[in-house]
Design a protein around this motif. Sequence first.
Motif, mmCIF file in Angstrom:
data_model
loop_
_atom_site.group_PDB
_atom_site.id
_atom_site.type_symbol
_atom_site.label_atom_id
_atom_site.label_comp_id
_atom_site.label_asym_id
_atom_site.label_seq_id
_atom_site.Cartn_x
_atom_site.Cartn_y
_atom_site.Cartn_z
ATOM 1 N N ALA A 30 -14.220 -3.951 -1.035
ATOM 2 C CA ALA A 30 -13.995 -3.065 -2.177
ATOM 3 C C ALA A 30 -14.119 -1.581 -1.815
ATOM 4 O O ALA A 30 -13.578 -0.730 -2.531
ATOM 5 C CB ALA A 30 -14.965 -3.398 -3.306
ATOM 6 N N PHE A 31 -14.796 -1.247 -0.741
ATOM 7 C CA PHE A 31 -15.057 0.155 -0.420
ATOM 8 C C PHE A 31 -13.798 1.004 -0.236
ATOM 9 O O PHE A 31 -13.729 2.107 -0.782
ATOM 10 C CB PHE A 31 -15.969 0.273 0.804
ATOM 11 N N PRO A 32 -12.787 0.536 0.495
ATOM 12 C CA PRO A 32 -11.585 1.375 0.604
ATOM 13 C C PRO A 32 -10.898 1.620 -0.739
ATOM 14 O O PRO A 32 -10.419 2.719 -0.999
ATOM 15 C CB PRO A 32 -10.672 0.576 1.548
ATOM 16 N N GLY A 73 -4.594 -2.881 -10.431
ATOM 17 C CA GLY A 73 -3.718 -3.272 -9.321
ATOM 18 C C GLY A 73 -4.474 -3.571 -8.044
ATOM 19 O O GLY A 73 -4.228 -4.581 -7.377
ATOM 20 N N LEU A 74 -5.407 -2.695 -7.685
ATOM 21 C CA LEU A 74 -6.157 -2.897 -6.448
ATOM 22 C C LEU A 74 -7.109 -4.082 -6.556
ATOM 23 O O LEU A 74 -7.339 -4.798 -5.579
ATOM 24 C CB LEU A 74 -6.924 -1.632 -6.077
ATOM 25 N N GLY A 75 -7.666 -4.302 -7.741
ATOM 26 C CA GLY A 75 -8.565 -5.434 -7.947
ATOM 27 C C GLY A 75 -7.856 -6.759 -7.754
ATOM 28 O O GLY A 75 -8.427 -7.713 -7.228
ATOM 29 N N PRO A 81 -13.407 -7.690 -9.502
ATOM 30 C CA PRO A 81 -13.350 -7.221 -10.889
ATOM 31 C C PRO A 81 -13.101 -5.713 -10.964
ATOM 32 O O PRO A 81 -13.541 -4.948 -10.105
ATOM 33 C CB PRO A 81 -14.731 -7.557 -11.452
ATOM 34 N N MET A 82 -12.413 -5.321 -12.022
ATOM 35 C CA MET A 82 -12.086 -3.902 -12.211
ATOM 36 C C MET A 82 -13.331 -3.035 -12.244
ATOM 37 O O MET A 82 -13.334 -1.939 -11.688
ATOM 38 C CB MET A 82 -11.305 -3.717 -13.515
ATOM 39 N N THR A 83 -14.372 -3.504 -12.911
ATOM 40 C CA THR A 83 -15.569 -2.673 -13.077
ATOM 41 C C THR A 83 -16.238 -2.349 -11.743
ATOM 42 O O THR A 83 -16.818 -1.277 -11.596
ATOM 43 C CB THR A 83 -16.589 -3.360 -14.002
ATOM 44 N N VAL A 84 -16.143 -3.258 -10.787
ATOM 45 C CA VAL A 84 -16.715 -3.003 -9.457
ATOM 46 C C VAL A 84 -16.005 -1.828 -8.809
ATOM 47 O O VAL A 84 -16.613 -1.058 -8.056
ATOM 48 C CB VAL A 84 -16.608 -4.271 -8.584
ATOM 49 N N LEU A 85 -14.724 -1.662 -9.128
ATOM 50 C CA LEU A 85 -13.940 -0.589 -8.527
ATOM 51 C C LEU A 85 -14.019 0.710 -9.325
ATOM 52 O O LEU A 85 -14.171 1.788 -8.752
ATOM 53 C CB LEU A 85 -12.482 -1.027 -8.392
ATOM 54 N N TYR A 86 -13.884 0.638 -10.647
ATOM 55 C CA TYR A 86 -13.739 1.900 -11.374
ATOM 56 C C TYR A 86 -15.047 2.594 -11.712
ATOM 57 O O TYR A 86 -15.075 3.811 -11.852
ATOM 58 C CB TYR A 86 -12.829 1.767 -12.593
ATOM 59 N N ARG A 153 -5.444 -10.220 -20.290
ATOM 60 C CA ARG A 153 -5.286 -11.460 -19.532
ATOM 61 C C ARG A 153 -5.315 -11.191 -18.023
ATOM 62 O O ARG A 153 -5.986 -11.897 -17.273
ATOM 63 C CB ARG A 153 -3.984 -12.146 -19.920
ATOM 64 N N GLN A 154 -4.604 -10.156 -17.589
ATOM 65 C CA GLN A 154 -4.579 -9.837 -16.165
ATOM 66 C C GLN A 154 -5.945 -9.362 -15.673
ATOM 67 O O GLN A 154 -6.374 -9.691 -14.576
ATOM 68 C CB GLN A 154 -3.524 -8.775 -15.852
#
Length: 163
Positions: A30-32, A73-75, A81-86, A153-154
């Motif tokens: 997830a870091f990049p 998209g990246l997730g 999960p999106m939250t880990v990224l954003y 859903r996505q």
Amino acid sequence: MIVLEILLDGVFAAIAAIGFSTLSDPPRRAFPSIALLAAIGHALRFCLMQYVGADIATASFLAALAIGFGSLGLGRGIRCPMTVLYIPALLPMIPGIYAYKTVFSLILFLQSLDDPALEVQYMQQFFLNATVSLSVIALLAAGATLPIFIFNRQAFSLTRRRG
């Protein structure tokens, strides 16, 4: 020179986001993505404020929206999960100077209770800075989570196996 400013803004935001993300122990893959989202979001906000003349709240909302859609998209690509990224990507955009000025003006207000003119001045500064801080934080949250509501859903299926 303008391109260098934008790139430096993005690089420093990416470094900060990596630092923030280590606190929540995300998967290494997830870091990049976190760094890329932070760089894009912060650079977008910088460009909107410096070159378009947008206010900090509007620019923060649009940057958070870009981070939110990017995390969708990246997730999907890294099954995260999106939250880990954003969330770590948004943290460098928290308006720390306005929060600091809010607390500082409150302290000055409490120290100047004998002078009505200073009381009014410090209370105005308190409300101005508190309003900016809270508005930006609320719009960062709204912009980043809006893609979850649009593509529910996505967003939910990012970590689910298919077939």
